[in-house]
Design a protein around this motif. Structure first.
Motif, PDB file in Angstrom:
ATOM      1  N   LYS A 380       0.807  -1.218   0.000  1.00  0.00           N
ATOM      2  CA  LYS A 380       0.000   0.000   0.000  1.00  0.00           C
ATOM      3  C   LYS A 380       0.842   1.270   0.000  1.00  0.00           C
ATOM      4  O   LYS A 380       0.332   2.356  -0.256  1.00  0.00           O
ATOM      5  CB  LYS A 380      -0.952  -0.011   1.193  1.00  0.00           C
ATOM      6  CG  LYS A 380      -1.998  -1.125   1.128  1.00  0.00           C
ATOM      7  CD  LYS A 380      -2.929  -1.097   2.321  1.00  0.00           C
ATOM      8  CE  LYS A 380      -3.963  -2.211   2.238  1.00  0.00           C
ATOM      9  NZ  LYS A 380      -4.887  -2.217   3.406  1.00  0.00           N
ATOM     10  N   ILE A 381       2.132   1.147   0.298  1.00  0.00           N
ATOM     11  CA  ILE A 381       3.008   2.319   0.223  1.00  0.00           C
ATOM     12  C   ILE A 381       4.066   2.113  -0.874  1.00  0.00           C
ATOM     13  O   ILE A 381       5.106   2.772  -0.874  1.00  0.00           O
ATOM     14  CB  ILE A 381       3.678   2.653   1.573  1.00  0.00           C
ATOM     15  CG1 ILE A 381       4.571   1.492   2.054  1.00  0.00           C
ATOM     16  CG2 ILE A 381       2.628   2.986   2.624  1.00  0.00           C
ATOM     17  CD1 ILE A 381       5.437   1.881   3.259  1.00  0.00           C
ATOM     18  N   GLY A 382       3.765   1.219  -1.806  1.00  0.00           N
ATOM     19  CA  GLY A 382       4.610   1.047  -2.976  1.00  0.00           C
ATOM     20  C   GLY A 382       5.767   0.079  -2.830  1.00  0.00           C
ATOM     21  O   GLY A 382       6.586  -0.049  -3.745  1.00  0.00           O
ATOM     22  N   ILE A 383       5.851  -0.606  -1.713  1.00  0.00           N
ATOM     23  CA  ILE A 383       6.948  -1.555  -1.512  1.00  0.00           C
ATOM     24  C   ILE A 383       6.489  -2.930  -1.982  1.00  0.00           C
ATOM     25  O   ILE A 383       5.532  -3.492  -1.450  1.00  0.00           O
ATOM     26  CB  ILE A 383       7.387  -1.607  -0.037  1.00  0.00           C
ATOM     27  CG1 ILE A 383       7.939  -0.243   0.398  1.00  0.00           C
ATOM     28  CG2 ILE A 383       8.451  -2.691   0.155  1.00  0.00           C
ATOM     29  CD1 ILE A 383       8.365  -0.172   1.844  1.00  0.00           C
ATOM     30  N   LYS A 384       7.166  -3.435  -3.016  1.00  0.00           N
ATOM     31  CA  LYS A 384       6.830  -4.753  -3.570  1.00  0.00           C
ATOM     32  C   LYS A 384       7.669  -5.810  -2.857  1.00  0.00           C
ATOM     33  O   LYS A 384       8.896  -5.768  -2.909  1.00  0.00           O
ATOM     34  CB  LYS A 384       7.087  -4.774  -5.070  1.00  0.00           C
ATOM     35  CG  LYS A 384       6.227  -3.775  -5.857  1.00  0.00           C
ATOM     36  CD  LYS A 384       6.557  -3.818  -7.338  1.00  0.00           C
ATOM     37  CE  LYS A 384       5.686  -2.841  -8.117  1.00  0.00           C
ATOM     38  NZ  LYS A 384       5.960  -1.425  -7.700  1.00  0.00           N
ATOM     39  N   VAL A 385       7.021  -6.734  -2.183  1.00  0.00           N
ATOM     40  CA  VAL A 385       7.700  -7.713  -1.341  1.00  0.00           C
ATOM     41  C   VAL A 385       7.751  -9.075  -2.016  1.00  0.00           C
ATOM     42  O   VAL A 385       6.736  -9.614  -2.464  1.00  0.00           O
ATOM     43  CB  VAL A 385       6.987  -7.847   0.025  1.00  0.00           C
ATOM     44  CG1 VAL A 385       7.658  -8.913   0.878  1.00  0.00           C
ATOM     45  CG2 VAL A 385       6.975  -6.510   0.747  1.00  0.00           C
ATOM     46  N   ASP A 386       8.950  -9.631  -2.081  1.00  0.00           N
ATOM     47  CA  ASP A 386       9.150 -11.019  -2.515  1.00  0.00           C
ATOM     48  C   ASP A 386       9.291 -11.853  -1.245  1.00  0.00           C
ATOM     49  O   ASP A 386      10.355 -11.887  -0.629  1.00  0.00           O
ATOM     50  CB  ASP A 386      10.405 -11.112  -3.389  1.00  0.00           C
ATOM     51  CG  ASP A 386      10.690 -12.543  -3.865  1.00  0.00           C
ATOM     52  OD1 ASP A 386       9.840 -13.431  -3.624  1.00  0.00           O
ATOM     53  OD2 ASP A 386      11.766 -12.769  -4.450  1.00  0.00           O
ATOM     54  N   LEU A 387       8.194 -12.500  -0.841  1.00  0.00           N
ATOM     55  CA  LEU A 387       8.151 -13.228   0.432  1.00  0.00           C
ATOM     56  C   LEU A 387       8.436 -14.711   0.231  1.00  0.00           C
ATOM     57  O   LEU A 387       7.886 -15.344  -0.670  1.00  0.00           O
ATOM     58  CB  LEU A 387       6.772 -13.067   1.080  1.00  0.00           C
ATOM     59  CG  LEU A 387       6.468 -13.940   2.306  1.00  0.00           C
ATOM     60  CD1 LEU A 387       7.417 -13.619   3.457  1.00  0.00           C
ATOM     61  CD2 LEU A 387       5.014 -13.772   2.741  1.00  0.00           C
ATOM     62  N   LYS A 388       9.266 -15.248   1.105  1.00  0.00           N
ATOM     63  CA  LYS A 388       9.555 -16.679   1.118  1.00  0.00           C
ATOM     64  C   LYS A 388       9.428 -17.173   2.547  1.00  0.00           C
ATOM     65  O   LYS A 388      10.039 -16.618   3.460  1.00  0.00           O
ATOM     66  CB  LYS A 388      10.972 -16.938   0.590  1.00  0.00           C
ATOM     67  CG  LYS A 388      11.337 -18.415   0.462  1.00  0.00           C
ATOM     68  CD  LYS A 388      12.724 -18.574  -0.139  1.00  0.00           C
ATOM     69  CE  LYS A 388      13.075 -20.035  -0.351  1.00  0.00           C
ATOM     70  NZ  LYS A 388      14.436 -20.186  -0.951  1.00  0.00           N
ATOM     71  N   THR A 389       8.616 -18.210   2.769  1.00  0.00           N
ATOM     72  CA  THR A 389       8.498 -18.804   4.098  1.00  0.00           C
ATOM     73  C   THR A 389       9.074 -20.210   4.067  1.00  0.00           C
ATOM     74  O   THR A 389       8.956 -20.923   3.067  1.00  0.00           O
ATOM     75  CB  THR A 389       7.043 -18.846   4.589  1.00  0.00           C
ATOM     76  OG1 THR A 389       6.277 -19.709   3.751  1.00  0.00           O
ATOM     77  CG2 THR A 389       6.427 -17.452   4.569  1.00  0.00           C
ATOM     78  N   LEU A 390       9.687 -20.596   5.182  1.00  0.00           N
ATOM     79  CA  LEU A 390      10.400 -21.871   5.260  1.00  0.00           C
ATOM     80  C   LEU A 390      10.133 -22.558   6.597  1.00  0.00           C
ATOM     81  O   LEU A 390       9.888 -21.880   7.601  1.00  0.00           O
ATOM     82  CB  LEU A 390      11.914 -21.640   5.146  1.00  0.00           C
ATOM     83  CG  LEU A 390      12.464 -21.055   3.848  1.00  0.00           C
ATOM     84  CD1 LEU A 390      13.899 -20.591   4.070  1.00  0.00           C
ATOM     85  CD2 LEU A 390      12.412 -22.089   2.747  1.00  0.00           C
ATOM     86  N   PRO A 391      10.207 -23.897   6.632  1.00  0.00           N
ATOM     87  CA  PRO A 391      10.149 -24.588   7.930  1.00  0.00           C
ATOM     88  C   PRO A 391      11.322 -24.145   8.799  1.00  0.00           C
ATOM     89  O   PRO A 391      12.376 -23.754   8.284  1.00  0.00           O
ATOM     90  CB  PRO A 391      10.273 -26.066   7.546  1.00  0.00           C
ATOM     91  CG  PRO A 391       9.861 -26.139   6.123  1.00  0.00           C
ATOM     92  CD  PRO A 391      10.290 -24.834   5.507  1.00  0.00           C
TER      93      PRO A 391
END
Length: 517
Positions: A380-391
């Motif tokens: 919403k403030i223009g920050i594009k997030v590349d999210l990765k979740t891991l065990p």
């Protein structure tokens, strides 16, 4: 609801160990299992839980956060820098060796070399043997948290860990994220021995027949820790009778557990802070305090608590919770998208930028969902997030490398004190001392470092509180990290399992004392 406030077995038997007959046999479902059998490899809840099961500390906390003697039966301050501990006599290790001061000294020296634990022991110059059952813990200056530190000294069997393996390696070698003798073999003084272990599948324990604490009412002779990653699966295992006790119970499942016949929900208020760190070394934008402030303002942590945590957490604006010496009631959450956009514009990032984010998906309550919500809020403030979740098992090696621009980290104060958060999470990283060991934000402020050091030798509680509050205010103003919430804790257990008697604010139940009807 019950609420609390406040290959191994064979080797051990060959060493002369006898196992007792079963009285109670239970299974416990955890979100993840311990990463290693080496108690010094990782400073984490899983490792410390294992330590309380297989080892014993010199001193431990009660449910009311008082101190009670364990392998140290008494203690006294000799002078400003010397604390003397009288050790319990006749205590046997699982190998059959007797515990003496030599084992405590050996353990202390190993802790001082551990990347994860050495910061806790940095205030001390040595632990000196006075006689076979007396040791002096000596600090470089006056230090107010000696007994808190002693809760992390779990004496290891120095004879068992001495010598060479068949391939010529030191049995006492400390290897982080690697195979070593100590990571796969153990001999402690605790109520249980490990009889079998399959990483990611189960850890099996049996009661140590020669356990020193004959006063304990604990009657569990066999216990199996089973990692169950998914929250719903963990609850289903409890309700179906597949396991006898679980942790955690996610907020969405509280009602289901409470309404089940023969099942108790045991809860306790939490002091573990859940945060995001902003890596100033990997992303140039994060070096700008205005960008960091914008990120803090863009993440609605009160909304996360309400919608994702179902109210089973407390939104945070600082590190230490209410009741800790450094707590400042004025440092509140500050969700404000308009303010966040203005800060981004002032910093020259009105059009936003890209960043990477990593989080575990089985370590903290709803960790992946919280990360997903934060990523959406930043968009919403223009920050594009590349999210990765891991065990968890895969996440920690990545965290040690600070592999993303934003990394999730939860922390329970090792000393039940505000300074501990800063020592590990926000002080300047220092591999030699271990300070800032978990500071993947690479935040650095010489004044904060100095104040933390000063607070650790200040024995006047009022003066010390002022120092810690100043630290919290500085971190708040400089947006050193993104505070999310203090995580509350919940266990589910069959009603014949007296879980409420053994859980504690450190989230390290003393299973050796567990009574099962």
């Amino acid at each position: 609801m019950k609420t609390i406030k406040t290959k191994l077995a064979v080797a051990l038997m060959a060493a002369g160990l006898s196992l007792s007959a079963a009285a109670a046999d239970i299974k416990v479902g955890y979100s993840a299992d311990p990463v290693s059998l080496d108690p010094h490899e990782q400073l984490s809840g899983g490792t410390l839980q294992l330590s309380h099961m297989v080892f014993d500390p010199l001193v431990r906390f009660t449910q009311d956060m008082d101190f009670e003697p364990r392998l140290a039966e008494s203690w006294e301050r000799i002078d400003d820098t010397t604390f003397r501990f009288k050790l319990r006599e006749g205590v046997k290790f699982h190998s059959g060796n007797l515990m003496t001061a030599d084992d405590v000294v050996w353990t202390f020296n190993r802790l001082k070399s551990s990347p994860d634990f050495k910061a806790i022991f940095e205030p001390y110059t040595e632990l000196k043997k006075v006689n076979d059952y007396t040791v002096d813990l000596i600090s470089s200056g006056p230090y107010p948290l000696v007994l808190q530190t002693a809760t992390y000294i779990f004496p290891m069997d120095s004879k068992f860990y001495s010598g060479k393996t068949k391939d010529g390696k030191d049995k006492g070698e400390l290897v982080k994220h690697g195979n070593s003798y100590a990571s796969t073999h153990l001999s402690g003084t605790g109520p249980f021995i490990v009889t079998a272990r399959e990483q990611g599948v189960k850890v099996e324990f049996e009661r140590f027949a020669d356990y020193w604490d004959k006063a304990s009412k604990g009657n569990v002779d066999k216990l199996t820790l089973v990692p169950i990653k998914e929250d719903a699966t963990r609850v289903a295992a409890l309700l179906s009778g597949g396991v006898d006790m679980i942790h955690p119970v996610a907020p969405n499942d509280h009602k289901r557990v409470k309404s089940a016949d023969g099942i108790d929900l045991v809860t306790l208020p939490g002091t573990r802070i859940i945060t995001f760190q902003m890596n100033q070394n990997s992303n140039e934008a994060l070096k700008d305090v205005r960008v960091r402030q914008a990120i803090v303002h863009a993440i609605n942590n009160e909304g996360i608590v309400k919608k994702i945590m179902k109210g089973f957490a407390t939104a945070a604006g600082q590190q230490g919770p209410s009741g800790y010496a450094g707590y400042d009631a004025e440092l509140v959450p500050r969700y404000d998208v308009k303010k966040a956009k203005q800060l981004m514009k002032e910093a020259g990032y009105e059009k936003g930028f890209k960043l990477t984010m990593m989080a575990p998906n089985n370590r903290y309550v709803n960790d992946a969902k919280v990360a997903q919500a934060a990523a959406a809020m930043l968009s919403k403030i223009g920050i594009k997030v590349d999210l990765k979740t891991l065990p968890k098992a895969q996440y920690w090696p990545e965290f040690d490398l600070c592999s993303a621009d934003m990394m999730m980290i939860g922390w329970h104060s090792d000393t039940e004190d505000s300074a501990n958060f800063s020592e590990f999470l926000t002080m300047t990283r220092n591999e030699e001392t271990g300070k800032g060991q978990y500071n993947c934000g690479h935040y650095s402020n010489a004044d904060v470092d100095k104040l933390v050091g000063a607070s650790n030798v200040e024995t006047d509680p009022a003066k010390r509180a002022q120092m810690l509050q100043k630290i919290e205010a500085t971190l708040y103003n400089e947006a050193a990290f993104v505070p999310l919430h203090w995580q509350s804790e919940a266990w589910g257990a069959k009603s014949n399992v007296h879980a409420a008697d053994i859980v504690n604010p450190m989230v390290m139940p003393y299973f050796g004392d567990l009574v099962v009807d």
